[in-house]
Design a protein around this motif. Structure first.
Motif, mmCIF file in Angstrom:
data_model
loop_
_atom_site.group_PDB
_atom_site.id
_atom_site.type_symbol
_atom_site.label_atom_id
_atom_site.label_comp_id
_atom_site.label_asym_id
_atom_site.label_seq_id
_atom_site.Cartn_x
_atom_site.Cartn_y
_atom_site.Cartn_z
ATOM 1 N N ALA A 160 0.834 -1.198 0.000
ATOM 2 C CA ALA A 160 0.000 0.000 0.000
ATOM 3 C C ALA A 160 0.868 1.247 0.000
ATOM 4 O O ALA A 160 1.974 1.258 0.530
ATOM 5 C CB ALA A 160 -0.911 -0.001 1.226
ATOM 6 N N ALA A 161 0.334 2.294 -0.603
ATOM 7 C CA ALA A 161 1.066 3.555 -0.680
ATOM 8 C C ALA A 161 1.084 4.257 0.666
ATOM 9 O O ALA A 161 2.083 4.850 1.053
ATOM 10 C CB ALA A 161 0.434 4.460 -1.731
ATOM 11 N N CYS A 162 -0.029 4.218 1.389
ATOM 12 C CA CYS A 162 -0.091 4.874 2.689
ATOM 13 C C CYS A 162 -1.179 4.218 3.528
ATOM 14 O O CYS A 162 -1.977 3.433 3.037
ATOM 15 C CB CYS A 162 -0.332 6.372 2.543
ATOM 16 S SG CYS A 162 -1.908 6.783 1.796
ATOM 17 N N GLY A 163 -1.204 4.576 4.784
ATOM 18 C CA GLY A 163 -2.197 4.030 5.695
ATOM 19 C C GLY A 163 -2.638 5.081 6.689
ATOM 20 O O GLY A 163 -1.935 6.066 6.933
ATOM 21 N N VAL A 164 -3.813 4.860 7.254
ATOM 22 C CA VAL A 164 -4.373 5.766 8.250
ATOM 23 C C VAL A 164 -4.892 4.915 9.399
ATOM 24 O O VAL A 164 -5.623 3.950 9.175
ATOM 25 C CB VAL A 164 -5.525 6.613 7.661
ATOM 26 C CG1 VAL A 164 -6.088 7.538 8.715
ATOM 27 C CG2 VAL A 164 -5.071 7.386 6.445
ATOM 28 N N LEU A 165 -4.523 5.272 10.604
ATOM 29 C CA LEU A 165 -5.016 4.606 11.799
ATOM 30 C C LEU A 165 -5.806 5.631 12.595
ATOM 31 O O LEU A 165 -5.261 6.662 12.999
ATOM 32 C CB LEU A 165 -3.854 4.037 12.622
ATOM 33 C CG LEU A 165 -4.210 3.184 13.826
ATOM 34 C CD1 LEU A 165 -5.067 1.994 13.421
ATOM 35 C CD2 LEU A 165 -2.952 2.700 14.507
ATOM 36 N N VAL A 166 -7.089 5.370 12.786
ATOM 37 C CA VAL A 166 -7.994 6.319 13.433
ATOM 38 C C VAL A 166 -8.475 5.727 14.749
ATOM 39 O O VAL A 166 -8.839 4.551 14.807
ATOM 40 C CB VAL A 166 -9.215 6.620 12.529
ATOM 41 C CG1 VAL A 166 -10.129 7.640 13.170
ATOM 42 C CG2 VAL A 166 -8.772 7.101 11.163
ATOM 43 N N THR A 167 -8.503 6.545 15.782
ATOM 44 C CA THR A 167 -9.030 6.124 17.078
ATOM 45 C C THR A 167 -9.696 7.309 17.754
ATOM 46 O O THR A 167 -9.415 8.456 17.425
ATOM 47 C CB THR A 167 -7.923 5.560 17.991
ATOM 48 O OG1 THR A 167 -8.524 5.069 19.186
ATOM 49 C CG2 THR A 167 -6.890 6.604 18.325
ATOM 50 N N ILE A 168 -10.590 7.020 18.678
ATOM 51 C CA ILE A 168 -11.208 8.107 19.437
ATOM 52 C C ILE A 168 -10.437 8.381 20.717
ATOM 53 O O ILE A 168 -10.704 9.352 21.400
ATOM 54 C CB ILE A 168 -12.690 7.815 19.757
ATOM 55 C CG1 ILE A 168 -12.826 6.542 20.560
ATOM 56 C CG2 ILE A 168 -13.503 7.764 18.488
ATOM 57 C CD1 ILE A 168 -14.221 6.304 21.091
#
Length: 100
Positions: free
Chosen positions: A54-62
């Motif tokens: 993958a070119a990039c990644g995003v990790l999202v959390t509250i």
């Protein structure tokens, strides 16, 4: 006696044509935790990015990320964005703390 019709299959979606040599794959993972997100979670997403090329990644959390999680995300030189609850609130328009 009539036989029921077999279930209809959904047509396959066509993939958008890509230019040769250009692969745009992104990975997004969301975590709902009440405590700090561990570096183990960050390493798991980094492994997925490498495995899927993958070119990039995003990790999202509250919740939030600790120092070791942030260091792990930026240590390997991959494009991994960490979005915590505070940053998520600024990204979402017209959000309020209270919900109806």
């Amino acid at each position: 006696m009539t036989h029921p019709e077999p279930p209809r299959r959904r047509p396959r979606r066509r993939r958008r044509p890509t230019r040769p040599g250009r692969r745009h794959r992104d990975r997004v993972r969301a975590k709902h935790t009440e405590n700090v997100v561990s570096p183990k979670v960050v390493r798991a997403l980094l492994g997925t990015l490498q495995d899927k090329q993958a070119a990039c990644g995003v990790l999202v959390t509250i919740s939030w990320y600790g120092k070791s999680s942030r260091e792990t995300a930026h240590r390997r030189g991959q494009r991994l964005d960490l979005i915590d609850g505070r940053n998520l609130k600024t990204l979402l328009p017209n959000t309020s703390a209270s919900t109806p």
